[in-house]
Write a protein that holds these residues in place. Sequence first.
Motif, PDB file in Angstrom:
ATOM      1  N   VAL A 141       0.840  -1.203   0.000  1.00  0.00           N
ATOM      2  CA  VAL A 141       0.000   0.000   0.000  1.00  0.00           C
ATOM      3  C   VAL A 141       0.873   1.250   0.000  1.00  0.00           C
ATOM      4  O   VAL A 141       0.631   2.194  -0.760  1.00  0.00           O
ATOM      5  CB  VAL A 141      -0.951   0.011   1.218  1.00  0.00           C
ATOM      6  CG1 VAL A 141      -1.681   1.349   1.330  1.00  0.00           C
ATOM      7  CG2 VAL A 141      -1.955  -1.127   1.109  1.00  0.00           C
ATOM      8  N   PHE A 142       1.913   1.233   0.834  1.00  0.00           N
ATOM      9  CA  PHE A 142       2.821   2.384   0.873  1.00  0.00           C
ATOM     10  C   PHE A 142       3.498   2.604  -0.483  1.00  0.00           C
ATOM     11  O   PHE A 142       3.537   3.723  -0.999  1.00  0.00           O
ATOM     12  CB  PHE A 142       3.884   2.193   1.958  1.00  0.00           C
ATOM     13  CG  PHE A 142       4.980   3.219   1.895  1.00  0.00           C
ATOM     14  CD1 PHE A 142       4.760   4.509   2.342  1.00  0.00           C
ATOM     15  CD2 PHE A 142       6.225   2.892   1.373  1.00  0.00           C
ATOM     16  CE1 PHE A 142       5.763   5.470   2.261  1.00  0.00           C
ATOM     17  CE2 PHE A 142       7.228   3.836   1.297  1.00  0.00           C
ATOM     18  CZ  PHE A 142       6.998   5.131   1.740  1.00  0.00           C
ATOM     19  N   GLU A 143       4.019   1.536  -1.041  1.00  0.00           N
ATOM     20  CA  GLU A 143       4.749   1.659  -2.306  1.00  0.00           C
ATOM     21  C   GLU A 143       3.853   2.116  -3.452  1.00  0.00           C
ATOM     22  O   GLU A 143       4.327   2.710  -4.412  1.00  0.00           O
ATOM     23  CB  GLU A 143       5.402   0.321  -2.647  1.00  0.00           C
ATOM     24  CG  GLU A 143       6.550  -0.042  -1.702  1.00  0.00           C
ATOM     25  CD  GLU A 143       7.035  -1.458  -1.886  1.00  0.00           C
ATOM     26  OE1 GLU A 143       6.492  -2.149  -2.777  1.00  0.00           O
ATOM     27  OE2 GLU A 143       7.942  -1.884  -1.141  1.00  0.00           O
ATOM     28  N   SER A 144       2.548   1.851  -3.339  1.00  0.00           N
ATOM     29  CA  SER A 144       1.614   2.233  -4.394  1.00  0.00           C
ATOM     30  C   SER A 144       1.059   3.643  -4.210  1.00  0.00           C
ATOM     31  O   SER A 144       0.426   4.179  -5.116  1.00  0.00           O
ATOM     32  CB  SER A 144       0.441   1.246  -4.459  1.00  0.00           C
ATOM     33  OG  SER A 144       0.875  -0.043  -4.800  1.00  0.00           O
ATOM     34  N   THR A 145       1.277   4.222  -3.037  1.00  0.00           N
ATOM     35  CA  THR A 145       0.656   5.522  -2.755  1.00  0.00           C
ATOM     36  C   THR A 145       1.655   6.622  -2.417  1.00  0.00           C
ATOM     37  O   THR A 145       1.263   7.758  -2.156  1.00  0.00           O
ATOM     38  CB  THR A 145      -0.337   5.396  -1.578  1.00  0.00           C
ATOM     39  OG1 THR A 145       0.327   4.813  -0.446  1.00  0.00           O
ATOM     40  CG2 THR A 145      -1.523   4.525  -1.973  1.00  0.00           C
ATOM     41  N   CYS A 146       2.944   6.278  -2.428  1.00  0.00           N
ATOM     42  CA  CYS A 146       3.978   7.293  -2.186  1.00  0.00           C
ATOM     43  C   CYS A 146       5.062   7.157  -3.239  1.00  0.00           C
ATOM     44  O   CYS A 146       5.584   6.067  -3.453  1.00  0.00           O
ATOM     45  CB  CYS A 146       4.569   7.140  -0.786  1.00  0.00           C
ATOM     46  SG  CYS A 146       5.827   8.385  -0.406  1.00  0.00           S
ATOM     47  N   GLU A 147       5.385   8.265  -3.871  1.00  0.00           N
ATOM     48  CA  GLU A 147       6.342   8.229  -4.975  1.00  0.00           C
ATOM     49  C   GLU A 147       7.790   8.178  -4.499  1.00  0.00           C
ATOM     50  O   GLU A 147       8.690   7.820  -5.266  1.00  0.00           O
ATOM     51  CB  GLU A 147       6.137   9.469  -5.856  1.00  0.00           C
ATOM     52  CG  GLU A 147       4.743   9.541  -6.481  1.00  0.00           C
ATOM     53  CD  GLU A 147       4.376  10.946  -6.922  1.00  0.00           C
ATOM     54  OE1 GLU A 147       5.249  11.830  -6.861  1.00  0.00           O
ATOM     55  OE2 GLU A 147       3.216  11.158  -7.313  1.00  0.00           O
ATOM     56  N   ILE A 148       8.025   8.538  -3.257  1.00  0.00           N
ATOM     57  CA  ILE A 148       9.389   8.559  -2.726  1.00  0.00           C
ATOM     58  C   ILE A 148       9.733   7.197  -2.143  1.00  0.00           C
ATOM     59  O   ILE A 148       9.049   6.702  -1.251  1.00  0.00           O
ATOM     60  CB  ILE A 148       9.553   9.639  -1.638  1.00  0.00           C
ATOM     61  CG1 ILE A 148       9.192  11.022  -2.198  1.00  0.00           C
ATOM     62  CG2 ILE A 148      10.975   9.644  -1.097  1.00  0.00           C
ATOM     63  CD1 ILE A 148      10.101  11.497  -3.315  1.00  0.00           C
ATOM     64  N   LYS A 149      10.768   6.578  -2.637  1.00  0.00           N
ATOM     65  CA  LYS A 149      11.191   5.266  -2.156  1.00  0.00           C
ATOM     66  C   LYS A 149      12.492   5.341  -1.358  1.00  0.00           C
ATOM     67  O   LYS A 149      12.903   4.359  -0.747  1.00  0.00           O
ATOM     68  CB  LYS A 149      11.398   4.305  -3.335  1.00  0.00           C
ATOM     69  CG  LYS A 149      10.240   4.280  -4.325  1.00  0.00           C
ATOM     70  CD  LYS A 149       8.913   3.923  -3.670  1.00  0.00           C
ATOM     71  CE  LYS A 149       7.775   3.921  -4.677  1.00  0.00           C
ATOM     72  NZ  LYS A 149       6.450   3.801  -4.048  1.00  0.00           N
ATOM     73  N   LYS A 150      13.127   6.492  -1.360  1.00  0.00           N
ATOM     74  CA  LYS A 150      14.414   6.620  -0.686  1.00  0.00           C
ATOM     75  C   LYS A 150      14.541   8.006  -0.065  1.00  0.00           C
ATOM     76  O   LYS A 150      14.304   9.013  -0.722  1.00  0.00           O
ATOM     77  CB  LYS A 150      15.556   6.391  -1.678  1.00  0.00           C
ATOM     78  CG  LYS A 150      16.944   6.507  -1.057  1.00  0.00           C
ATOM     79  CD  LYS A 150      18.014   6.245  -2.109  1.00  0.00           C
ATOM     80  CE  LYS A 150      19.408   6.346  -1.490  1.00  0.00           C
ATOM     81  NZ  LYS A 150      20.467   6.104  -2.513  1.00  0.00           N
ATOM     82  N   ILE A 151      14.887   8.035   1.210  1.00  0.00           N
ATOM     83  CA  ILE A 151      15.143   9.301   1.883  1.00  0.00           C
ATOM     84  C   ILE A 151      16.596   9.699   1.631  1.00  0.00           C
ATOM     85  O   ILE A 151      17.513   8.957   1.995  1.00  0.00           O
ATOM     86  CB  ILE A 151      14.895   9.183   3.394  1.00  0.00           C
ATOM     87  CG1 ILE A 151      13.394   8.983   3.662  1.00  0.00           C
ATOM     88  CG2 ILE A 151      15.385  10.424   4.133  1.00  0.00           C
ATOM     89  CD1 ILE A 151      13.047   8.864   5.129  1.00  0.00           C
ATOM     90  N   PRO A 152      16.823  10.840   1.002  1.00  0.00           N
ATOM     91  CA  PRO A 152      18.208  11.271   0.740  1.00  0.00           C
ATOM     92  C   PRO A 152      19.002  11.395   2.032  1.00  0.00           C
ATOM     93  O   PRO A 152      18.479  11.829   3.056  1.00  0.00           O
ATOM     94  CB  PRO A 152      18.017  12.640   0.078  1.00  0.00           C
ATOM     95  CG  PRO A 152      16.620  12.625  -0.463  1.00  0.00           C
ATOM     96  CD  PRO A 152      15.825  11.796   0.503  1.00  0.00           C
ATOM     97  N   GLU A 153      20.258  11.010   1.989  1.00  0.00           N
ATOM     98  CA  GLU A 153      21.096  11.081   3.185  1.00  0.00           C
ATOM     99  C   GLU A 153      21.219  12.502   3.700  1.00  0.00           C
ATOM    100  O   GLU A 153      21.401  12.726   4.903  1.00  0.00           O
ATOM    101  CB  GLU A 153      22.489  10.517   2.872  1.00  0.00           C
ATOM    102  CG  GLU A 153      22.494   9.018   2.599  1.00  0.00           C
ATOM    103  CD  GLU A 153      23.887   8.485   2.350  1.00  0.00           C
ATOM    104  OE1 GLU A 153      24.853   9.288   2.472  1.00  0.00           O
ATOM    105  OE2 GLU A 153      24.035   7.289   2.049  1.00  0.00           O
ATOM    106  N   SER A 154      21.101  13.465   2.786  1.00  0.00           N
ATOM    107  CA  SER A 154      21.261  14.869   3.180  1.00  0.00           C
ATOM    108  C   SER A 154      19.967  15.501   3.708  1.00  0.00           C
ATOM    109  O   SER A 154      19.978  16.646   4.163  1.00  0.00           O
ATOM    110  CB  SER A 154      21.741  15.685   1.969  1.00  0.00           C
ATOM    111  OG  SER A 154      20.808  15.576   0.900  1.00  0.00           O
ATOM    112  N   LEU A 155      18.850  14.754   3.656  1.00  0.00           N
ATOM    113  CA  LEU A 155      17.562  15.312   4.082  1.00  0.00           C
ATOM    114  C   LEU A 155      17.567  15.594   5.580  1.00  0.00           C
ATOM    115  O   LEU A 155      17.920  14.740   6.388  1.00  0.00           O
ATOM    116  CB  LEU A 155      16.427  14.349   3.742  1.00  0.00           C
ATOM    117  CG  LEU A 155      15.007  14.846   4.040  1.00  0.00           C
ATOM    118  CD1 LEU A 155      14.668  16.052   3.183  1.00  0.00           C
ATOM    119  CD2 LEU A 155      13.991  13.734   3.824  1.00  0.00           C
ATOM    120  N   LEU A 156      17.156  16.799   5.934  1.00  0.00           N
ATOM    121  CA  LEU A 156      17.107  17.199   7.330  1.00  0.00           C
ATOM    122  C   LEU A 156      15.730  16.943   7.926  1.00  0.00           C
ATOM    123  O   LEU A 156      14.722  16.971   7.223  1.00  0.00           O
ATOM    124  CB  LEU A 156      17.456  18.682   7.474  1.00  0.00           C
ATOM    125  CG  LEU A 156      18.880  19.082   7.078  1.00  0.00           C
ATOM    126  CD1 LEU A 156      19.043  20.586   7.181  1.00  0.00           C
ATOM    127  CD2 LEU A 156      19.911  18.362   7.947  1.00  0.00           C
TER     128      LEU A 156
END
Length: 220
Positions: free
Chosen positions: A179-194
């Motif tokens: 369900v998550f993978e089908s409803t959220c386009e982001i699959k990876k949190i960038p290492e630099s994300l604050l």
Amino acid sequence: CKIIIFANRWKFFKMEQEEQRTIPTLGSIYFAIKNISYEEVIKRLNISKHKICSAKDAFACLYSQDTQSNVIVSHQTENWIFLYLKHGSYYDCKSIVQMLLNNSKNKVNFYFSDSCIDCYQWIISENGKIIREFSYSMSIISNNFGDYITKIEKKFIQNLVLENEGNEFIFGEDVADSVFESTCEIKKIPESLLFTTGQINGMCKFSVAKKCKSLIISLL
């Protein structure tokens, strides 16, 4: 005994999978938010900021004894924001979704998955409206509103309703992941994300996790 051993092996297998994930999900109460600015999320939920830190430090805060923070909020990445509630913090998650939607074209999804208490829940929205709600705990479906999101979700629910012994067993965590993978386009949190750690203020406390725990206790 064989069932217990199998369950433990599966738990360790899922933990190994979780370590490889770039977006932590197992046992987490979290939201994926689109088309809302970071500043607006902070304002609508009346979050008092504690500190800005890396993703690694923010997720560590979820399991810490830090009393100054009960929520972590990511800064925007490709127009998405991730918000996690700290373990032990109890809030009405549907109210959070509705507050952020606010009759707009925003997209706010809520997810919860925890095999330890056999509880799986999600709320999915589209164009500012909730289109899907599902709540399950201890083989009991308490909410099943809207159309299925994925095929495995449909099969999982049909198996529960029909209660056919010959049905293929489906793990709830796999359903929640689909369900998550089908409803959220982001699959990876960038290492630099604050992320910002802080406190949600002035909201009625209630939690799907707490509700599931209460149900388990009542069945003992």
